[in-house]
Design an enzyme around this catalytic site. Sequence first.
Site, PDB file in Angstrom:
ATOM      1  N   LYS A 191      -1.534  -7.109  -8.910  1.00 50.71           N
ATOM      2  CA  LYS A 191      -2.466  -7.236  -7.778  1.00 50.71           C
ATOM      3  C   LYS A 191      -2.013  -6.190  -6.770  1.00 50.71           C
ATOM      4  O   LYS A 191      -1.122  -6.415  -5.972  1.00 50.71           O
ATOM      5  CB  LYS A 191      -2.360  -8.655  -7.190  1.00 50.71           C
ATOM      6  CG  LYS A 191      -3.609  -9.161  -6.475  1.00 50.71           C
ATOM      7  CD  LYS A 191      -4.069  -8.299  -5.339  1.00 50.71           C
ATOM      8  CE  LYS A 191      -3.235  -8.447  -4.089  1.00 50.71           C
ATOM      9  NZ  LYS A 191      -3.575  -7.439  -3.052  1.00 50.71           N
TER      10      LYS A 191
ATOM     11  N   PHE B 146       0.813  -1.226   0.000  1.00 55.61           N
ATOM     12  CA  PHE B 146       0.000   0.000   0.000  1.00 55.61           C
ATOM     13  C   PHE B 146       0.841   1.269   0.000  1.00 55.61           C
ATOM     14  O   PHE B 146       0.357   2.334  -0.378  1.00 55.61           O
ATOM     15  CB  PHE B 146      -0.925   0.020   1.238  1.00 55.61           C
ATOM     16  CG  PHE B 146      -0.241   0.502   2.497  1.00 55.61           C
ATOM     17  CD1 PHE B 146      -0.151   1.862   2.775  1.00 55.61           C
ATOM     18  CD2 PHE B 146       0.367  -0.391   3.372  1.00 55.61           C
ATOM     19  CE1 PHE B 146       0.513   2.318   3.914  1.00 55.61           C
ATOM     20  CE2 PHE B 146       1.025   0.052   4.508  1.00 55.61           C
ATOM     21  CZ  PHE B 146       1.108   1.409   4.779  1.00 55.61           C
TER      22      PHE B 146
ATOM     23  N   GLU C 118       9.489  -3.994  12.933  1.00 56.07           N
ATOM     24  CA  GLU C 118       9.283  -2.847  12.034  1.00 56.07           C
ATOM     25  C   GLU C 118       7.985  -2.157  12.470  1.00 56.07           C
ATOM     26  O   GLU C 118       6.903  -2.736  12.339  1.00 56.07           O
ATOM     27  CB  GLU C 118       9.161  -3.331  10.580  1.00 56.07           C
ATOM     28  CG  GLU C 118       8.962  -2.187   9.610  1.00 56.07           C
ATOM     29  CD  GLU C 118       8.739  -2.648   8.169  1.00 56.07           C
ATOM     30  OE1 GLU C 118       8.051  -3.660   7.940  1.00 56.07           O
ATOM     31  OE2 GLU C 118       9.255  -1.968   7.260  1.00 56.07           O
TER      32      GLU C 118
ATOM     33  N   SER D 220       5.455  -6.889   3.462  1.00 58.92           N
ATOM     34  CA  SER D 220       6.078  -7.210   4.750  1.00 58.92           C
ATOM     35  C   SER D 220       6.845  -8.539   4.653  1.00 58.92           C
ATOM     36  O   SER D 220       6.543  -9.390   3.811  1.00 58.92           O
ATOM     37  CB  SER D 220       4.998  -7.292   5.825  1.00 58.92           C
ATOM     38  OG  SER D 220       4.043  -8.269   5.459  1.00 58.92           O
TER      39      SER D 220
ATOM     40  N   GLU E 211      -5.131  -3.746  -1.506  1.00 57.22           N
ATOM     41  CA  GLU E 211      -6.569  -3.465  -1.422  1.00 57.22           C
ATOM     42  C   GLU E 211      -6.852  -2.209  -0.602  1.00 57.22           C
ATOM     43  O   GLU E 211      -7.981  -1.750  -0.515  1.00 57.22           O
ATOM     44  CB  GLU E 211      -7.338  -4.680  -0.871  1.00 57.22           C
ATOM     45  CG  GLU E 211      -6.910  -5.181   0.498  1.00 57.22           C
ATOM     46  CD  GLU E 211      -5.722  -6.151   0.480  1.00 57.22           C
ATOM     47  OE1 GLU E 211      -4.717  -5.857  -0.193  1.00 57.22           O
ATOM     48  OE2 GLU E 211      -5.788  -7.176   1.184  1.00 57.22           O
ATOM     49  N   ARG E 212      -5.797  -1.607  -0.001  1.00 57.70           N
ATOM     50  CA  ARG E 212      -5.994  -0.392   0.810  1.00 57.70           C
ATOM     51  C   ARG E 212      -6.115   0.865  -0.064  1.00 57.70           C
ATOM     52  O   ARG E 212      -6.844   1.782   0.257  1.00 57.70           O
ATOM     53  CB  ARG E 212      -4.821  -0.170   1.756  1.00 57.70           C
ATOM     54  CG  ARG E 212      -4.391  -1.383   2.501  1.00 57.70           C
ATOM     55  CD  ARG E 212      -4.770  -1.304   3.960  1.00 57.70           C
ATOM     56  NE  ARG E 212      -4.467  -2.557   4.610  1.00 57.70           N
ATOM     57  CZ  ARG E 212      -5.327  -3.561   4.763  1.00 57.70           C
ATOM     58  NH1 ARG E 212      -6.569  -3.460   4.342  1.00 57.70           N
ATOM     59  NH2 ARG E 212      -4.961  -4.678   5.352  1.00 57.70           N
TER      60      ARG E 212
ATOM     61  N   CYS F 244       9.680   1.929   3.396  1.00 59.56           N
ATOM     62  CA  CYS F 244      10.615   0.837   3.705  1.00 59.56           C
ATOM     63  C   CYS F 244      12.031   1.360   3.875  1.00 59.56           C
ATOM     64  O   CYS F 244      12.898   0.656   4.361  1.00 59.56           O
ATOM     65  CB  CYS F 244      10.564  -0.223   2.626  1.00 59.56           C
ATOM     66  SG  CYS F 244      11.279   0.324   1.090  1.00 59.56           S
TER      67      CYS F 244
HETATM   68  P1  NAD Z   1       1.660  -6.527   3.237  1.00 60.24           P
HETATM   69  O1  NAD Z   1       2.671  -7.615   3.320  1.00 60.24           O
HETATM   70  O2  NAD Z   1       0.573  -6.511   4.272  1.00 60.24           O
HETATM   71  O3  NAD Z   1       0.876  -6.614   1.823  1.00 60.24           O
HETATM   72  C1  NAD Z   1       1.568  -6.613   0.606  1.00 60.24           C
HETATM   73  C2  NAD Z   1       0.719  -7.343  -0.433  1.00 60.24           C
HETATM   74  O4  NAD Z   1       0.526  -8.704  -0.019  1.00 60.24           O
HETATM   75  C3  NAD Z   1      -0.662  -6.740  -0.634  1.00 60.24           C
HETATM   76  O5  NAD Z   1      -0.958  -6.746  -2.010  1.00 60.24           O
HETATM   77  C4  NAD Z   1      -1.572  -7.686   0.142  1.00 60.24           C
HETATM   78  O6  NAD Z   1      -2.862  -7.760  -0.408  1.00 60.24           O
HETATM   79  C5  NAD Z   1      -0.862  -9.021   0.031  1.00 60.24           C
HETATM   80  N1  NAD Z   1      -1.074  -9.882   1.198  1.00 60.24           N
HETATM   81  C6  NAD Z   1      -1.243  -9.493   2.489  1.00 60.24           C
HETATM   82  N2  NAD Z   1      -1.398 -10.558   3.285  1.00 60.24           N
HETATM   83  C7  NAD Z   1      -1.317 -11.650   2.497  1.00 60.24           C
HETATM   84  C8  NAD Z   1      -1.389 -13.061   2.758  1.00 60.24           C
HETATM   85  N3  NAD Z   1      -1.582 -13.554   3.980  1.00 60.24           N
HETATM   86  N4  NAD Z   1      -1.256 -13.909   1.713  1.00 60.24           N
HETATM   87  C9  NAD Z   1      -1.057 -13.426   0.470  1.00 60.24           C
HETATM   88  N5  NAD Z   1      -0.983 -12.100   0.163  1.00 60.24           N
HETATM   89  C10 NAD Z   1      -1.110 -11.226   1.170  1.00 60.24           C
HETATM   90  O7  NAD Z   1       2.458  -5.148   3.181  1.00 60.24           O
HETATM   91  P2  NAD Z   1       1.871  -3.671   3.236  1.00 60.24           P
HETATM   92  O8  NAD Z   1       1.378  -3.391   4.609  1.00 60.24           O
HETATM   93  O9  NAD Z   1       0.965  -3.438   2.087  1.00 60.24           O
HETATM   94  O10 NAD Z   1       3.216  -2.818   2.949  1.00 60.24           O
HETATM   95  C11 NAD Z   1       4.114  -2.438   3.944  1.00 60.24           C
HETATM   96  C12 NAD Z   1       5.318  -3.348   3.977  1.00 60.24           C
HETATM   97  O11 NAD Z   1       5.983  -3.335   2.714  1.00 60.24           O
HETATM   98  C13 NAD Z   1       6.377  -2.897   4.983  1.00 60.24           C
HETATM   99  O12 NAD Z   1       6.862  -4.024   5.660  1.00 60.24           O
HETATM  100  C14 NAD Z   1       7.458  -2.278   4.117  1.00 60.24           C
HETATM  101  O13 NAD Z   1       8.748  -2.285   4.681  1.00 60.24           O
HETATM  102  C15 NAD Z   1       7.382  -3.154   2.916  1.00 60.24           C
HETATM  103  N6  NAD Z   1       7.991  -2.533   1.733  1.00 60.24           N
HETATM  104  C16 NAD Z   1       9.175  -3.022   1.301  1.00 60.24           C
HETATM  105  C17 NAD Z   1       9.797  -2.455   0.196  1.00 60.24           C
HETATM  106  C18 NAD Z   1      11.108  -2.999  -0.315  1.00 60.24           C
HETATM  107  O14 NAD Z   1      11.499  -2.653  -1.426  1.00 60.24           O
HETATM  108  N7  NAD Z   1      11.805  -3.820   0.447  1.00 60.24           N
HETATM  109  C19 NAD Z   1       9.186  -1.381  -0.463  1.00 60.24           C
HETATM  110  C20 NAD Z   1       7.951  -0.910  -0.003  1.00 60.24           C
HETATM  111  C21 NAD Z   1       7.365  -1.503   1.101  1.00 60.24           C
END
Ligand code: NAD
Length: 499
Positions: A173, A149, A384, A226, A176-177, A281
């Site tokens: 994909k 998101f 984090e 994450s 969804e937020r 991140c």
């Molecule tokens: P998230 O892991 O909750 O969600 C990311 C994606 O995974 C979304 O599209 C979500 O719908 C999907 N998802 C969530 N739970 C799932 C599950 N149980 N099974 C399958 N798919 C699932 O992350 P977020 O809250 O959207 O984003 C924040 C995180 O992203 C932070 O940890 C941040 O550090 C990280 N991030 C990392 C980078 C990088 O380049 N390393 C860049 C941006 C963000």
Amino acid sequence: MLELAHYINGGDVKGTSGRFGDVFNPATGEVQARVPLASAAEIDAVVADAAKAQVAWGATNPQKRARVMMAMVGLLNRDMDKLAEALSREHGKTIPDAKGDIQRGLEVIEYCIGAPQLLKGEYTDSAGPGIDMYSMKQPLGVVAAIMPFNFPAMMPLWHVGPALACGNSVILKPSERDPSLPHMLGELFHEAGLPAGVFQVVNGDKVAVDALLDNDTIQGVSFVGSTPIAQYIYARATANGKRAQCFGGAKNHMIIMPDADMDQVADALIGSSFGAAGERCMAVSVAVPVGDDTADRMIEKLVPRMEKLRVAPYTDGDDVDFGPVVTREAKERILGLIESGIEQGADLVVDNRDFKLQGYEDGFFVGAHLFDKVTKDMDIYKTEIFGPVLCTVRAQSYEEALGLAMDHEYGNGTAIFTRDGDTARDFASRVNIGMVGINVPIPVPLAYHTFGGWKKSVFGDLNQHGTDSFKFYTRTKTVTARWPSGIKEGGEFNFKSMD
Ligand code: NAD
């Protein structure tokens, strides 16, 4: 209630699963739209259409694909204001931040205009008698990008751009937020000349993600989010024989040496720890001053600047420092971690737990917080937080500070602030972290370098954007060709025949 749609085969398509997710206005806490959550059957149908569309797109010459990228850059610039508004409305970040989000994505699309050069293969003339050898870089086919998101423009563009430029079809994909901005990217790519079906934007949750991971047609999976989910997606995608790159969370340390310019340090921490409400991140979430005197001076400079931070909705103007966090759950999680920090013995030097904004009492606002005397065993250090909370861990030497950054399980970014070239050079060389800043708090590499962490911040081998992305989204094929009627062994090339 506004009902959002998927973007499939060049147009809006309503969801048929009967399942929806709420999209909030983070400033007011109200639900402003509902987003369809795709079923496995919907995903499989979209992938099948993408596979059909990929055949012609993969055969389109790279220069024509580059022209789509060129047009896309123009469209992103044309619609910058509209895009930024749509982004802020669902994410909550300020308009200048939203424009930065789009801009850093746009720069990767600019890089993709170089596709004809980046996709050139290698050639060996006369590898044997009448034998030539050459390699080609071919698209994988259909690939999936599962995105977070926090950068709803930049993260999709970092993956979708290179994947398309390499001749793949892409299923995005998004989170969804905040799904509206990714949807607009679908429309813009179509307007830029991308054939229908080559770029599909499908909303969903775990059901949709699992369907993508289990679909045999999908050849590659890029994930950003994450760490626990990154690890899960990498394991399932690779077990299903797919190429995968999964980027996870972070806990970025900034080392402050006694000789650092403390005004510069305070400015850097204000922007990098609290900007975008800490939902980056590459945010600095741990400050490591070396020596108690350095720590005291840092806090003395930082606190008055923190008190001036303006926390408000993006609609309040460009001088807002940061807005709300993305959901009520995120706010509660952050406040819960702050409580744990107090219980476990850290000093809460700047305490904004009772922060409330008049007229926005139900919004997801969290004020800026500063902890001092944080230790390695505390949850606020290990986890984090992904909110506007900075932890100070005091180190007594450079080696101790370096060791802290190196021992942490995450390895996305880090920085050192010093006037000493030897220390800075030693740090950059020894630290086991993917992106390093020297007097730069958020060292995000530009589009023509690559972006990626180490340790638990990544699962997979290749980084995002730059040359790595062109490697990730292509397969190399090497051809050995023999033409017996060609130049005979020992023969000489007849220059005269060219006259
Ligand atoms: P998230 O892991 O909750 O969600 C990311 C994606 O995974 C979304 O599209 C979500 O719908 C999907 N998802 C969530 N739970 C799932 C599950 N149980 N099974 C399958 N798919 C699932 O992350 P977020 O809250 O959207 O984003 C924040 C995180 O992203 C932070 O940890 C941040 O550090 C990280 N991030 C990392 C980078 C990088 O380049 N390393 C860049 C941006 C963000």
